[in-house]
Motif scaffolding. Structure first.
Motif, PDB file in Angstrom:
ATOM      1  N   THR A  39      20.634 -46.831  14.759  1.00  0.00           N
ATOM      2  CA  THR A  39      19.712 -46.733  13.629  1.00  0.00           C
ATOM      3  C   THR A  39      18.318 -47.165  14.070  1.00  0.00           C
ATOM      4  N   LEU A  40      17.351 -46.353  13.715  1.00  0.00           N
ATOM      5  CA  LEU A  40      15.955 -46.759  13.929  1.00  0.00           C
ATOM      6  C   LEU A  40      15.470 -47.367  12.624  1.00  0.00           C
ATOM      7  N   LEU A  41      15.126 -48.640  12.677  1.00  0.00           N
ATOM      8  CA  LEU A  41      14.700 -49.324  11.458  1.00  0.00           C
ATOM      9  C   LEU A  41      13.185 -49.500  11.495  1.00  0.00           C
ATOM     10  N   LEU A  42      12.483 -48.838  10.580  1.00  0.00           N
ATOM     11  CA  LEU A  42      11.037 -48.992  10.487  1.00  0.00           C
ATOM     12  C   LEU A  42      10.718 -49.847   9.266  1.00  0.00           C
ATOM     13  N   SER A  43      10.114 -51.005   9.507  1.00  0.00           N
ATOM     14  CA  SER A  43       9.725 -51.848   8.375  1.00  0.00           C
ATOM     15  C   SER A  43       8.235 -51.685   8.129  1.00  0.00           C
ATOM     16  N   LEU A  44       7.891 -51.379   6.889  1.00  0.00           N
ATOM     17  CA  LEU A  44       6.499 -51.189   6.518  1.00  0.00           C
ATOM     18  C   LEU A  44       6.020 -52.385   5.711  1.00  0.00           C
ATOM     19  N   GLY A  45       4.738 -52.710   5.868  1.00  0.00           N
ATOM     20  CA  GLY A  45       4.202 -53.792   5.058  1.00  0.00           C
ATOM     21  C   GLY A  45       2.701 -53.659   4.934  1.00  0.00           C
ATOM     22  N   GLY A  46       2.104 -54.482   4.070  1.00  0.00           N
ATOM     23  CA  GLY A  46       0.663 -54.454   3.869  1.00  0.00           C
ATOM     24  C   GLY A  46       0.268 -53.436   2.814  1.00  0.00           C
ATOM     25  N   SER A  47      -1.029 -53.126   2.803  1.00  0.00           N
ATOM     26  CA  SER A  47      -1.554 -52.212   1.783  1.00  0.00           C
ATOM     27  C   SER A  47      -1.692 -50.816   2.356  1.00  0.00           C
ATOM     28  N   TRP A  48      -0.871 -49.904   1.890  1.00  0.00           N
ATOM     29  CA  TRP A  48      -0.937 -48.524   2.362  1.00  0.00           C
ATOM     30  C   TRP A  48      -1.833 -47.723   1.433  1.00  0.00           C
ATOM     31  N   ILE A  49      -3.126 -48.050   1.486  1.00  0.00           N
ATOM     32  CA  ILE A  49      -4.068 -47.354   0.605  1.00  0.00           C
ATOM     33  C   ILE A  49      -5.144 -46.671   1.443  1.00  0.00           C
ATOM     34  N   THR A  50      -5.754 -45.668   0.844  1.00  0.00           N
ATOM     35  CA  THR A  50      -6.695 -44.788   1.552  1.00  0.00           C
ATOM     36  C   THR A  50      -7.713 -45.561   2.378  1.00  0.00           C
ATOM     37  N   GLN A  51      -8.261 -46.649   1.787  1.00  0.00           N
ATOM     38  CA  GLN A  51      -9.342 -47.332   2.490  1.00  0.00           C
ATOM     39  C   GLN A  51      -8.861 -48.228   3.616  1.00  0.00           C
ATOM     40  N   ARG A  52      -7.538 -48.494   3.697  1.00  0.00           N
ATOM     41  CA  ARG A  52      -7.039 -49.380   4.749  1.00  0.00           C
ATOM     42  C   ARG A  52      -6.336 -48.611   5.866  1.00  0.00           C
ATOM     43  N   ILE A  53      -5.944 -47.389   5.578  1.00  0.00           N
ATOM     44  CA  ILE A  53      -5.143 -46.657   6.557  1.00  0.00           C
ATOM     45  C   ILE A  53      -5.984 -46.288   7.761  1.00  0.00           C
ATOM     46  N   GLY A  54      -5.484 -46.680   8.932  1.00  0.00           N
ATOM     47  CA  GLY A  54      -6.195 -46.367  10.164  1.00  0.00           C
ATOM     48  C   GLY A  54      -5.236 -45.715  11.142  1.00  0.00           C
ATOM     49  N   ARG A  55      -5.614 -45.749  12.425  1.00  0.00           N
ATOM     50  CA  ARG A  55      -4.838 -45.040  13.453  1.00  0.00           C
ATOM     51  C   ARG A  55      -3.371 -45.481  13.488  1.00  0.00           C
ATOM     52  N   GLN A  56      -3.135 -46.806  13.484  1.00  0.00           N
ATOM     53  CA  GLN A  56      -1.748 -47.208  13.734  1.00  0.00           C
ATOM     54  C   GLN A  56      -0.861 -46.864  12.544  1.00  0.00           C
ATOM     55  N   ALA A  57      -1.422 -46.880  11.343  1.00  0.00           N
ATOM     56  CA  ALA A  57      -0.632 -46.487  10.180  1.00  0.00           C
ATOM     57  C   ALA A  57      -0.335 -44.987  10.231  1.00  0.00           C
ATOM     58  N   GLU A  58      -1.321 -44.216  10.719  1.00  0.00           N
ATOM     59  CA  GLU A  58      -1.107 -42.773  10.796  1.00  0.00           C
ATOM     60  C   GLU A  58      -0.026 -42.430  11.801  1.00  0.00           C
ATOM     61  N   ALA A  59       0.216 -43.314  12.773  1.00  0.00           N
ATOM     62  CA  ALA A  59       1.216 -43.056  13.813  1.00  0.00           C
ATOM     63  C   ALA A  59       2.627 -43.384  13.350  1.00  0.00           C
ATOM     64  N   LEU A  60       2.802 -43.573  12.053  1.00  0.00           N
ATOM     65  CA  LEU A  60       4.096 -43.984  11.513  1.00  0.00           C
ATOM     66  C   LEU A  60       5.241 -43.089  11.978  1.00  0.00           C
ATOM     67  N   GLY A  61       5.042 -41.782  11.955  1.00  0.00           N
ATOM     68  CA  GLY A  61       6.130 -40.869  12.304  1.00  0.00           C
ATOM     69  C   GLY A  61       6.268 -40.619  13.788  1.00  0.00           C
ATOM     70  N   ALA A  62       5.371 -41.265  14.585  1.00  0.00           N
ATOM     71  CA  ALA A  62       5.334 -40.917  16.004  1.00  0.00           C
ATOM     72  C   ALA A  62       6.369 -41.676  16.836  1.00  0.00           C
TER      73      ALA A  62
END
Lengths: 383, 275
Positions: free
Chosen positions: A22-45
């Motif tokens: 199982t690949l377990l991806l834990s997400l946290g923090g504010s996933w909002i337009t003004q905070r999303i940057g490169r590393q958040a965009e790489a979520l599916g990578a």
């Protein structure tokens, strides 16, 4: 979902863990337009490796908006497309419903059309512009004919002429233009005298400065500058006035009531400029000569009296009349172009601005072309 | 959605607001609270200052005296940075969309995203696509210019731009004006759907009685330089002659007759209605 301002400072983060297929991806923090940057965009990578299942744990997510929800949904879609089992855990009710909303809105739009080959685009533009000018010339000629027809009709029935409108236009385009036309001609007289004297002094022929100023001002400068000023002041005003009326459907209202816009709007303006241009040119002549005379007195030691005597020798009556005779024609052209562009305004505010610019450019262009043609003609006629 | 939000402080709080143009008094000591996640309709006769009130809240116009607080911050006391931060938290739909005419619809929606976020180009495109779909625009509309769109489509495009940064408050200036009745009803549905899906607070200036009955939780009536707020049933008991004429006039009764009762709407609030 929406963001209480206190928690909005947290950047979104992802943690990947692998355990027993199982690949377990834990997400946290504010996933909002003004905070999303490169590393958040790489979520599916994150490569799934040998994992058969992917689990997205959203328990630590503090806030999420559509951009964040889209990233999560895109990741789910991506792993599912790879044939993996995906589960979402720990999402609040609001977040879950937002992801569902985003999933329903997953309708990709077509990409913007690719820009054409620059060379082909340029050739196409040249062609289109050529056709445009051809059509413009045809339509303007058409409008000229129409205007002349209406003028003849009015000559037969002069009581139909809108006298009030005519005089009001004459006041605006003529009387109110006197200060600026006078000032500019005066300054041009000064410039001509100064530059001319500078060159002619080399031959000891300073006195001929008067000839230069007189012929220059009377034949060309006064009428040309007046025409350019009037095109900028009144030609543009005609387009803007008639254009605004077109946008407000006032012109259509006139037609519906049975008034002819040619008679009500165009003819008074055309006649006003035809009447007023020779007068303005005469005024410009005087101011231009005055400018030259003032300069001659101040700098060249040519007294007013000598200036006047030299003036009467330098110019024939023809020099004066050539300037004055061109004036009504130039006025006619400027008014014609101004009214034509005004009536061509489509029903949007931006087209008023576009047509106004075009009216000034075309008006000045036509005036200068005509002036050049006159020069050639007069030189053949030896006037 | 967030269960404690309704008991908290109002999201917009206006106290003793006065507005004057020269000697003409528009608002005098006006008080108004707008709660989180409600849809509030602002109505009033011509010249009562509906648009002026909205413009004052978002800072496009200055008020003569009084206090306007949005998210607990006094809008008049903010510095530039604070004002910009606040502006990202609301979206504004102007009457005819107010789209930038030199940009395509997609580029219009991109403007706030480009300015206020660090999203990559690809992600920005995807987010734009979602916003356009949320606003109910067909995919082909993305690359069209505003002049190529109908009035209803322009409004939807304006709405997509207003939603670009996922605002918490959505201000609408006469969203259904100029739409045919079917288009207006669809737009009402869309606003209601978005409000529920995104948890928005909606402040809507309108003349449209059908909109009031269809989606508004409360109605603020500007009358006599003040404002009277309440549900439509509560307002019906107000003795104010303008309110009586408005809701009990022939159009008001017709709208009340055809509308679903507000209670019914509440019950169906969680339904997953499609656009």
């Amino acid at each position: 979902m929406t963001v209480p301002s206190s928690s909005a400072s947290d950047m979104p983060w992802v943690e990947a863990k692998r355990q027993a297929g199982t690949l377990l991806l834990s997400l946290g923090g504010s996933w909002i337009t003004q905070r999303i940057g490169r590393q958040a965009e790489a979520l599916g990578a994150t490569p799934p490796g040998d994992a058969r299942r992917v689990s997205l744990d959203m328990a630590a997510v503090e806030a999420m908006d559509t951009a964040g929800a889209w990233l999560v949904y895109k990741t789910v879609k991506h792993f599912r497309a790879l044939g993996l089992e995906v589960e979402l855990t720990g999402a609040g009710k609001a977040t879950a419903s937002l992801i569902e909303t985003v999933a329903k809105s997953d309708i990709p739009c077509p990409p913007p059309p690719a820009p054409e080959n620059a060379l082909i685009a340029m050739i196409a533009r040249v062609g289109a512009t050529t056709f445009f000018f051809g059509r413009e010339a045809r339509d303007l000629t058409n409008f000229l004919g129409h205007t002349i027809m209406v003028l003849f009709r009015l000559a037969v029935r002069p009581w139909r002429l809108r006298w009030t409108a005519w005089f009001s236009q004459m006041e605006q385009a003529g009387l109110n233009a006197l200060p600026i036309v006078g000032l500019i001609s005066f300054l041009i007289g000064v410039v001509l005298a100064y530059q001319g004297a500078d060159q002619l002094a080399r031959f000891g022929a300073q006195i001929f400065t008067v000839n230069l100023v007189a012929v220059g001002v009377l034949r060309e400068m006064a009428i040309l500058l007046t025409a350019i000023m009037v095109a900028g002041r009144s030609g543009s005003a005609f387009t803007a006035q008639i254009g605004t009326m077109t946008v407000n459907e006032e012109v259509d209202a006139m037609r519906a009531i049975g008034l002819d816009p040619m008679e009500v709007l165009v003819v008074p303006r055309v006649l006003a400029l035809v009447a007023v241009m020779p007068l303005l040119t005469f005024f410009a002549d005087i101011m231009g000569l005055l400018g030259g005379a003032v300069m001659a007195t101040a700098v060249l030691d040519i007294s007013f009296v000598r200036f006047a005597r030299q003036l009467s020798e330098a110019v024939t009556m023809w020099s004066f009349w050539i300037g004055i005779l061109k004036a009504p024609l130039f006025g006619f052209i400027i008014a014609l172009v101004g009214c034509y562009e005004g009536l061509k305004v489509s029903r949007s505010a931006e087209s008023v601005g576009r047509q106004t610019t075009r009216a000034v450019v075309e008006g000045v262009f036509l005036v200068i072309v005509l002036d050049a043609m006159f020069s050639i003609m007069f030189s053949y006629l030896k006037i | 959605m967030d269960p404690n939000s309704d008991n908290g402080a109002p999201i917009i709080r206006i106290r003793e607001l006065s507005t004057r143009f020269g000697t003409q008094v528009i608002h005098e000591n006006l008080d108004l609270d707008i709660r989180a996640r409600e849809v509030i309709g602002v109505v009033g006769g011509s010249g009562t200052g509906k648009s002026v009130l909205l413009r004052e809240i978002v800072g496009l116009m200055r008020h003569a005296s009084g206090r306007i607080e949005v998210f607990g911050q006094d809008t008049a006391a903010l510095d530039d940075a604070g004002r910009r931060a606040l502006q990202r938290r609301w979206g504004l739909l102007f009457q005819d969309g107010a789209l930038f005419s030199s940009l395509t619809v997609a580029q219009n929606v991109e403007v706030p995203l480009k300015e206020h976020s660090k999203l990559s180009r690809a992600l920005r495109r995807e987010v734009i696509d979602i916003k356009l779909a949320l606003a109910g625009l067909p995919p082909e509309a993305a690359n069209k210019y505003p002049s190529e769109l109908s009035g209803g489509m322009r409004k939807r495009a304006g709405l997509a731009r207003a939603l670009a940064l996922d605002p918490e408050i959505l201000f609408l200036d006469e969203p259904t004006a100029g739409l045919d009745p079917i288009g207006a009803a669809r737009f009402d549905d869309l606003i209601g759907h978005l409000q529920r899906a995104l948890g928005l607070t909606v402040v809507m200036i309108t003349h449209d009685l059908d909109s009031l009955y269809a989606i508004c939780d409360r109605v603020a009536v500007l009358t006599g330089k003040r404002v009277k707020v309440g549900t439509i049933e509560a307002l019906l008991r107000e003795p104010d002659p303008w309110i009586q004429d408005y809701f009990n006039g022939p159009r008001g009764r017709a709208a009340a007759g055809t509308a679903k009762g507000p209670g019914e709407r509440k019950a169906g609030e969680r339904d997953e209605d499609n656009l």
